[in-house]
Write an enzyme that holds these catalytic residues in place. Structure first.
Site, PDB file in Angstrom:
ATOM      1  N   SER A 149       0.835  -1.328  -0.034  1.00 19.63           N
ATOM      2  CA  SER A 149      -0.015   0.058   0.018  1.00 19.63           C
ATOM      3  C   SER A 149       0.761   1.318  -0.019  1.00 19.63           C
ATOM      4  CB  SER A 149      -0.850  -0.005   1.239  1.00 19.63           C
ATOM      5  OG  SER A 149      -1.958   0.870   1.075  1.00 19.63           O
ATOM      6  N   HIS A 191      -7.370  -6.237   2.055  1.00 19.03           N
ATOM      7  CA  HIS A 191      -6.223  -5.433   1.629  1.00 19.03           C
ATOM      8  C   HIS A 191      -4.834  -5.679   2.175  1.00 19.03           C
ATOM      9  CE1 HIS A 191      -4.139  -1.960   0.204  1.00 19.03           C
ATOM     10  NE2 HIS A 191      -4.164  -1.223   1.466  1.00 19.03           N
ATOM     11  N   ASP A 210      -0.939  -4.755  -3.548  1.00 25.54           N
ATOM     12  CA  ASP A 210      -2.350  -4.074  -3.347  1.00 25.54           C
ATOM     13  C   ASP A 210      -2.360  -2.661  -3.425  1.00 25.54           C
ATOM     14  OD1 ASP A 210      -4.898  -5.050  -3.782  1.00 25.54           O
ATOM     15  OD2 ASP A 210      -5.340  -4.562  -1.783  1.00 25.54           O
TER      16      ASP A 210
END
Length: 377
Positions: A151, A345, A176
């Protein structure tokens, strides 16, 4: 279908029907009892190292968690609000798969890293931090390094690679984070952050919330990583933020309630003025205050990623996360992509074995390392 928030700043939206709001109640199935006791870092990493880095304002100290003694270095960069401990379970798994060294870093203003200017979370500053830490660790002859970021950490990894701040870079793995969906999610991020509980009655309670809300779907990882997201405070029990603790919103079995009540009583203290105080936990990082940097983390990220000359791996929780530039780049074979379903996530926390397998296969294919003797891929 509403796009799932995935830039992590924290984690994906909780997957509960109707959505989870702080203060709502959650129930476990009858008779089930799970262990939310915190786990310590030394069960997953071999050593801790604090690295000093000089800057114009003085010295910054970066906390590193390390494992392994030979092979390429896997430099692990966590997502916003998380810490290096989010890589704990993954580290144990990857070190059993391939010959490698692991260096998981608490980024500035996160975890146990201490910097002179923690408010500066710009992509440029954070990327320079990575380069300075690598130089402080290895001098002018760093070993081969595979940079892996989740991220926000994935975005910083791309900025670091693009600026050639790690000269011995072997490859890049981004987990992600995609420019298109990250930029779309920014409008919803403040609402998401407001929906989180502000405080927790205990670290166990924070771990429990992270699992039951769907933020982290792997209870083992939550037990070791949540300690890097929250910190212990002590304040007057009359403080409204304490009374709004998420501890009031989780229904446990009677036995667990009694245990929690006893634990809370033990933590209650009285100062000289006979004012009751109690310990509680709150977030280490106030992510809502970092908003001015969000655009700089993600805007232009796809082009930067595609233009990095090293071999690249993109791991996603869902194929719907791909934006136009990456879709075209993937069709042209500019990077390798793998979708790991049945996770949120926090991909590397939810399914650490699958992430380790994907990364190990990628690195062995590119002859960056070898599988460990006796490991069957």
């Amino acid at each position: 279908m509403e796009k799932q928030l995935h830039l992590n700043l924290l984690a994906s939206r909780p997957p509960m029907a109707g959505g989870f709001q702080s203060g709502s109640k959650m129930k476990m199935g009858p008779g089930r009892k799970r262990d939310f006791t915190p786990l310590i870092w030394s069960q997953y990493f071999e050593t801790i190292e604090d690295v000093e880095v000089e800057n114009e304002n003085g010295k910054d100290i970066f906390r590193l968690y390390c494992s392994g003694s030979s092979g390429p270095v896997l430099l692990l960069l966590h997502g916003g609000g998380h810490s290096a401990l989010s890589w704990a379970v993954f580290t144990a798994v990857i070190c059993s798969r391939i010959n490698c060294r692991v260096v998981a870093m608490d980024l500035r203003a996160h975890g146990d890293t201490k910097v002179k200017n923690p408010e500066d979370l710009s992509a440029d500053t954070m990327a320079k931090d990575i380069g300075k830490v690598v130089e402080a660790l290895y001098g002018e002859s760093p070993p081969p390094i595979m940079m892996i970021g989740h991220s926000m950490g994935g975005a910083i990894a791309v900025h670091t690679a693009s600026a050639n701040l790690v000269p011995s870079l072997l490859g890049l793995c981004v987990i992600d984070v995609v420019e298109g969906t990250a930029m779309d999610a920014l409008n919803s991020m403040q609402n998401f952050l407001r929906s989180r509980p502000k405080t927790f009655k205990s670290l166990e309670n924070a771990i429990e919330w992270s699992v039951k809300s769907g933020q982290i779907r792997n209870i083992e990882s939550a037990r070791v990583s949540m300690g890097g997201q929250v910190k212990k405070c002590e304040e007057s029990a009359s403080n409204p933020s304490v009374s709004n603790s998420i501890g009031e919103g989780i229904i446990e079995e009677e036995e667990e309630e009694e245990g929690a009540e006893e634990s809370n009583k033990k933590r209650m203290k009285e100062d000289d003025q006979e004012v009751k105080k109690e310990s509680f936990y709150t977030w280490r990082v106030e992510l809502s205050k970092t908003e001015k940097y969000w655009d700089g983390w993600f805007r232009g990220l796809s082009a930067l990623f595609l233009n990095c000359s090293v071999p690249k791996l993109l791991l996603l929780a869902g194929v719907d996360r791909l934006d136009k530039d990456l879709t075209i780049g993937q069709m042209q074979g500019k990077f390798q992509m793998q979708v790991l379903p049945q996770c949120g996530h926090a991909v590397h926390e939810d399914v650490p074995e699958k992430v380790a397998d994907a990364l190990a296969t990628f690195m062995v294919r590119h002859k960056f390392t070898e599988f460990k003797e006796g490991f069957l891929c």
